[in-house]
Design an enzyme around this catalytic site. Structure first.
Site, PDB file in Angstrom:
ATOM      1  N   PRO A 150       0.793  -1.242   0.000  1.00 21.21           N
ATOM      2  CA  PRO A 150       0.000   0.000   0.000  1.00 21.21           C
ATOM      3  C   PRO A 150       0.825   1.292   0.000  1.00 21.21           C
ATOM      4  O   PRO A 150       0.833   2.053   0.965  1.00 21.21           O
ATOM      5  CB  PRO A 150      -0.837  -0.137   1.267  1.00 21.21           C
ATOM      6  CG  PRO A 150       0.036  -0.922   2.194  1.00 21.21           C
ATOM      7  CD  PRO A 150       0.773  -1.903   1.306  1.00 21.21           C
ATOM      8  N   CYS A 151       1.478   1.553  -1.127  1.00 19.12           N
ATOM      9  CA  CYS A 151       2.325   2.742  -1.234  1.00 19.12           C
ATOM     10  C   CYS A 151       1.518   4.035  -1.138  1.00 19.12           C
ATOM     11  O   CYS A 151       2.075   5.085  -0.822  1.00 19.12           O
ATOM     12  CB  CYS A 151       3.150   2.699  -2.517  1.00 19.12           C
ATOM     13  SG  CYS A 151       2.198   2.362  -3.998  1.00 19.12           S
TER      14      CYS A 151
END
Length: 191
Positions: free
Chosen positions: A145-146
């Site tokens: 989950p950048c």
């Protein structure tokens, strides 16, 4: 996380509440995820640009892929989904990026941190800029989950997906995270 080399076994493009998304996988796990775009062809073209995806015979989706697609659709509809158990195949990814990606995967729905703090958690204190570059090369956003990593001072920072930082801000808003000034109008999810 799997890091051995595996050929792509299949791919799928599917419609979500946010637009069309696509994934590719190997025998070992997810190799690519394309965030929402307005049409199926745009996502298909993005997937086909990556080696090993073009010209494959259709194979049945493994059960974990079917479940992942359902989970992505649920996330796109606004549900709190935990993707931390999704198998990923990061063959060829260097140790620094693997450490950054592993630290990012520990962030829960609606939880954010900064590039500098993520670097510290990954054992690479002081490498905020390099952490940003690693996240910019993330092949499986959402699963890693950048979008939950912010610039110093809580600023939105960059995002390499279609729509850039606007897409990042929309994804965070779906998770209940507000960045920057309060919205003056209802948020539109047209990626």
């Amino acid at each position: 996380m799997q890091t051995s080399s595996h050929a792509v076994a299949g791919h799928a493009v599917f419609e979500t509440a946010l637009g069309f998304m696509g994934i590719a996988w190997s025998e070992a796990g997810l190799t690519r995820l394309c965030l929402p775009q307005r049409n199926r062809d745009a996502v298909e073209r993005r997937l086909l640009r990556h080696a090993g995806i073009a010209g494959q015979a259709a194979r049945p989706e493994p059960q974990w892929v079917t479940e992942l697609i359902a989970s992505i659709k649920a996330y796109a509809a606004g549900e709190d989904v935990d993707f931390s158990a999704v198998p990923v195949d990061l063959a060829g990814v260097d140790d620094f990026r693997l450490a950054i990606y592993d630290a990012a995967r520990k962030l829960a729905f609606g939880e954010t941190t900064t590039y500098g703090e993520l670097a510290r958690r990954a054992g690479h204190a002081g490498l905020a800029r390099e952490t940003g570059a690693a996240l910019g090369a993330n092949p499986v956003p959402l699963i890693i989950p950048c979008h939950r990593i912010l610039a110093a001072g809580g600023k939105i920072g960059g995002f390499s997906a279609p729509g850039g930082s606007t897409t990042k801000e929309k994804m965070l808003a779906m998770e209940g995270v507000r960045v920057g000034p309060p919205p003056s109008a209802q948020v539109s999810f047209g990626f």
